[in-house]
Scaffold this motif. Sequence first.
Motif, mmCIF file in Angstrom:
data_model
loop_
_atom_site.group_PDB
_atom_site.id
_atom_site.type_symbol
_atom_site.label_atom_id
_atom_site.label_comp_id
_atom_site.label_asym_id
_atom_site.label_seq_id
_atom_site.Cartn_x
_atom_site.Cartn_y
_atom_site.Cartn_z
ATOM 1 N N SER A 171 32.511 -11.793 18.966
ATOM 2 C CA SER A 171 32.838 -13.222 18.944
ATOM 3 C C SER A 171 34.275 -13.469 19.389
ATOM 4 O O SER A 171 34.586 -14.496 19.955
ATOM 5 C CB SER A 171 32.585 -13.808 17.560
ATOM 6 N N THR A 172 35.160 -12.513 19.151
ATOM 7 C CA THR A 172 36.535 -12.690 19.604
ATOM 8 C C THR A 172 36.603 -12.720 21.129
ATOM 9 O O THR A 172 37.445 -13.397 21.700
ATOM 10 C CB THR A 172 37.447 -11.568 19.067
ATOM 11 N N SER A 173 35.709 -12.004 21.801
ATOM 12 C CA SER A 173 35.663 -12.011 23.266
ATOM 13 C C SER A 173 35.234 -13.377 23.774
ATOM 14 O O SER A 173 35.784 -13.888 24.750
ATOM 15 C CB SER A 173 34.675 -10.957 23.781
ATOM 16 N N VAL A 174 34.251 -13.975 23.114
ATOM 17 C CA VAL A 174 33.776 -15.299 23.492
ATOM 18 C C VAL A 174 34.889 -16.323 23.272
ATOM 19 O O VAL A 174 35.160 -17.154 24.136
ATOM 20 C CB VAL A 174 32.502 -15.675 22.704
ATOM 21 N N PHE A 175 35.543 -16.251 22.121
ATOM 22 C CA PHE A 175 36.654 -17.157 21.821
ATOM 23 C C PHE A 175 37.743 -17.010 22.877
ATOM 24 O O PHE A 175 38.238 -18.002 23.416
ATOM 25 C CB PHE A 175 37.220 -16.866 20.425
ATOM 26 N N TRP A 176 38.116 -15.770 23.187
ATOM 27 C CA TRP A 176 39.172 -15.507 24.167
ATOM 28 C C TRP A 176 38.811 -16.115 25.516
ATOM 29 O O TRP A 176 39.649 -16.759 26.161
ATOM 30 C CB TRP A 176 39.412 -14.003 24.293
ATOM 31 N N ALA A 177 37.567 -15.905 25.972
ATOM 32 C CA ALA A 177 37.148 -16.434 27.269
ATOM 33 C C ALA A 177 37.169 -17.959 27.266
ATOM 34 O O ALA A 177 37.668 -18.578 28.215
ATOM 35 C CB ALA A 177 35.751 -15.920 27.621
ATOM 36 N N CYS A 178 36.649 -18.573 26.216
ATOM 37 C CA CYS A 178 36.651 -20.044 26.138
ATOM 38 C C CYS A 178 38.074 -20.582 26.152
ATOM 39 O O CYS A 178 38.372 -21.564 26.835
ATOM 40 C CB CYS A 178 35.915 -20.514 24.883
ATOM 41 N N LYS A 179 38.963 -19.936 25.407
ATOM 42 C CA LYS A 179 40.359 -20.382 25.372
ATOM 43 C C LYS A 179 40.997 -20.222 26.746
ATOM 44 O O LYS A 179 41.685 -21.117 27.233
ATOM 45 C CB LYS A 179 41.153 -19.623 24.326
ATOM 46 N N ALA A 180 40.756 -19.083 27.382
ATOM 47 C CA ALA A 180 41.318 -18.861 28.722
ATOM 48 C C ALA A 180 40.831 -19.930 29.701
ATOM 49 O O ALA A 180 41.627 -20.498 30.455
ATOM 50 C CB ALA A 180 40.937 -17.468 29.222
ATOM 51 N N PHE A 181 39.540 -20.231 29.664
ATOM 52 C CA PHE A 181 38.993 -21.252 30.562
ATOM 53 C C PHE A 181 39.572 -22.628 30.266
ATOM 54 O O PHE A 181 39.967 -23.350 31.176
ATOM 55 C CB PHE A 181 37.473 -21.300 30.476
ATOM 56 N N THR A 182 39.630 -23.002 29.002
ATOM 57 C CA THR A 182 40.143 -24.340 28.671
ATOM 58 C C THR A 182 41.643 -24.445 28.898
ATOM 59 O O THR A 182 42.162 -25.547 29.077
ATOM 60 C CB THR A 182 39.790 -24.751 27.228
ATOM 61 N N ASP A 183 42.331 -23.309 28.918
ATOM 62 C CA ASP A 183 43.766 -23.301 29.250
ATOM 63 C C ASP A 183 44.004 -23.345 30.757
ATOM 64 O O ASP A 183 45.140 -23.327 31.213
ATOM 65 C CB ASP A 183 44.442 -22.054 28.678
ATOM 66 N N GLY A 184 42.916 -23.340 31.535
ATOM 67 C CA GLY A 184 43.043 -23.422 32.988
ATOM 68 C C GLY A 184 43.245 -22.092 33.687
ATOM 69 O O GLY A 184 43.603 -22.048 34.866
ATOM 70 N N ARG A 185 43.000 -21.005 32.983
ATOM 71 C CA ARG A 185 43.203 -19.681 33.573
ATOM 72 C C ARG A 185 42.030 -19.265 34.451
ATOM 73 O O ARG A 185 40.900 -19.675 34.235
ATOM 74 C CB ARG A 185 43.378 -18.626 32.466
ATOM 75 N N THR A 186 42.316 -18.426 35.406
ATOM 76 C CA THR A 186 41.317 -17.707 36.176
ATOM 77 C C THR A 186 41.390 -16.277 35.681
ATOM 78 O O THR A 186 42.467 -15.672 35.685
ATOM 79 C CB THR A 186 41.616 -17.777 37.688
ATOM 80 N N LYS A 189 34.219 -22.719 18.288
ATOM 81 C CA LYS A 189 34.306 -24.118 17.855
ATOM 82 C C LYS A 189 35.693 -24.488 17.366
ATOM 83 O O LYS A 189 36.079 -25.639 17.423
ATOM 84 C CB LYS A 189 33.257 -24.417 16.788
ATOM 85 N N ALA A 190 36.477 -23.517 16.938
ATOM 86 C CA ALA A 190 37.831 -23.798 16.460
ATOM 87 C C ALA A 190 38.727 -24.333 17.574
ATOM 88 O O ALA A 190 39.783 -24.893 17.297
ATOM 89 C CB ALA A 190 38.455 -22.532 15.868
ATOM 90 N N LEU A 191 38.299 -24.214 18.821
ATOM 91 C CA LEU A 191 39.095 -24.713 19.938
ATOM 92 C C LEU A 191 39.010 -26.226 20.102
ATOM 93 O O LEU A 191 39.766 -26.806 20.847
ATOM 94 C CB LEU A 191 38.647 -24.043 21.246
ATOM 95 N N GLY A 192 38.086 -26.846 19.418
ATOM 96 C CA GLY A 192 37.932 -28.300 19.545
ATOM 97 C C GLY A 192 37.345 -28.895 18.295
ATOM 98 O O GLY A 192 37.009 -28.198 17.340
ATOM 99 N N ASN A 193 37.254 -30.204 18.261
ATOM 100 C CA ASN A 193 36.680 -30.912 17.118
ATOM 101 C C ASN A 193 35.182 -30.962 17.277
ATOM 102 O O ASN A 193 34.677 -31.450 18.284
ATOM 103 C CB ASN A 193 37.245 -32.328 17.021
ATOM 104 N N ASP A 194 34.453 -30.477 16.279
ATOM 105 C CA ASP A 194 32.993 -30.469 16.311
ATOM 106 C C ASP A 194 32.462 -29.792 17.578
ATOM 107 O O ASP A 194 31.476 -30.240 18.152
ATOM 108 C CB ASP A 194 32.431 -31.888 16.197
ATOM 109 N N GLY A 195 33.150 -28.747 18.008
ATOM 110 C CA GLY A 195 32.694 -28.030 19.189
ATOM 111 C C GLY A 195 33.072 -28.674 20.497
ATOM 112 O O GLY A 195 32.572 -28.304 21.541
ATOM 113 N N ARG A 196 33.942 -29.632 20.476
ATOM 114 C CA ARG A 196 34.393 -30.290 21.709
ATOM 115 C C ARG A 196 35.891 -30.039 21.867
ATOM 116 O O ARG A 196 36.618 -29.973 20.905
ATOM 117 C CB ARG A 196 34.104 -31.776 21.660
ATOM 118 N N ALA A 197 36.309 -29.909 23.094
ATOM 119 C CA ALA A 197 37.729 -29.673 23.369
ATOM 120 C C ALA A 197 38.562 -30.825 22.840
ATOM 121 O O ALA A 197 38.144 -31.969 22.885
ATOM 122 C CB ALA A 197 37.963 -29.495 24.867
ATOM 123 N N ALA A 198 39.732 -30.495 22.351
ATOM 124 C CA ALA A 198 40.628 -31.532 21.819
ATOM 125 C C ALA A 198 41.335 -32.241 22.946
ATOM 126 O O ALA A 198 41.456 -31.780 24.025
ATOM 127 C CB ALA A 198 41.636 -30.905 20.871
#
Length: 96
Positions: free
Chosen positions: A11-26, A87-96
Amino acid sequence: MAQSDNFYSKSTSVFWACKAFTDGRTISHREAMNEIGAWRLGAIAHRLRREFGWPVEVEYRGSGKVAYYSLAPDTDKANLRFPRSAKALGNDGRAA
């Protein structure tokens, strides 16, 4: 547990990837391995596209055709649905 709630990677890998994507990383597999020891970036990107509707794009670079993943440039991050482990990256599973 629904299949979309149980990725085939930590799950940490999924979190990391989601955070990287939402941070605008490639990101590439090499970055995932170096930063968190993840081996399943391609699978994570595939599941984010298929199960959660994320507009993850892939670009193959170099003679080795290394895959680099990113969100489409025009992505409305407020409308992203997050997997349970991110889900911790956003409110109710949505980006903040």
